[in-house]
Scaffold this active site. Structure first.
Site: not given
Ligand code: AMP
Length: 116
Positions: A31-33, A102, A104
């Site tokens: 899950r996204d943080i 990644h 989403h």
């Molecule tokens: P992007 O901006 O497409 O590179 O997406 C990176 C995503 O990673 C963002 O939506 C962040 O909220 C998410 N993110 C960053 N650190 C973490 C973490 N430790 N655990 C879960 N999601 C994270």
């Protein structure tokens, strides 16, 4: 040996905690943080690939697997019927903040358009 500096590599290896909802087949989903929708899951390859721009033919199977796992998670989350969005951000203009490929998975509410 120096610690792997890549955040998502460290989540994939279990070194950094995350709410992991799937592990297997060289893929990890968590899950996204900072969720941008009621369901916001990130699906990553365990192997380090810095982003879409680094994908070559050797990754064809892995990239297909990321999308298939995303669709399976959407069914588990109960959003397959209502719909969802899969997004891959690449580079600065797209706002990519983590340099590890990644996907989403966003859903569970009407998502905003346009994207650009
Ligand atoms: P992007 O901006 O497409 O590179 O997406 C990176 C995503 O990673 C963002 O939506 C962040 O909220 C998410 N993110 C960053 N650190 C973490 C973490 N430790 N655990 C879960 N999601 C994270």
């Amino acid at each position: 040996m120096a610690a792997n500096p890549c955040l998502f590599c460290r989540i994939a290896s279990g070194e950094i905690p995350a709410t992991v909802i799937f592990r297997g087949e060289g893929v990890t989903a968590f899950r996204d943080i900072a969720p941008q929708a009621p369901t916001h899951v990130l699906i990553i390859p365990d192997q380090h690939i810095s982003g879409a721009a680094e994908v070559t033919g050797v990754h064809d199977e892995m990239v297909g697997r990321l999308v298939r796992v995303a669709a399976e998670i959407a069914r588990q989350e109960g959003i397959a019927e209502s719909g969802y969005r899969l997004i891959v951000n690449q580079g600065r203009d797209a706002g990519q903040s983590v340099p590890h490929l990644h996907v989403h998975l966003l859903g569970g509410a009407q998502l905003r358009v346009p994207l650009g």
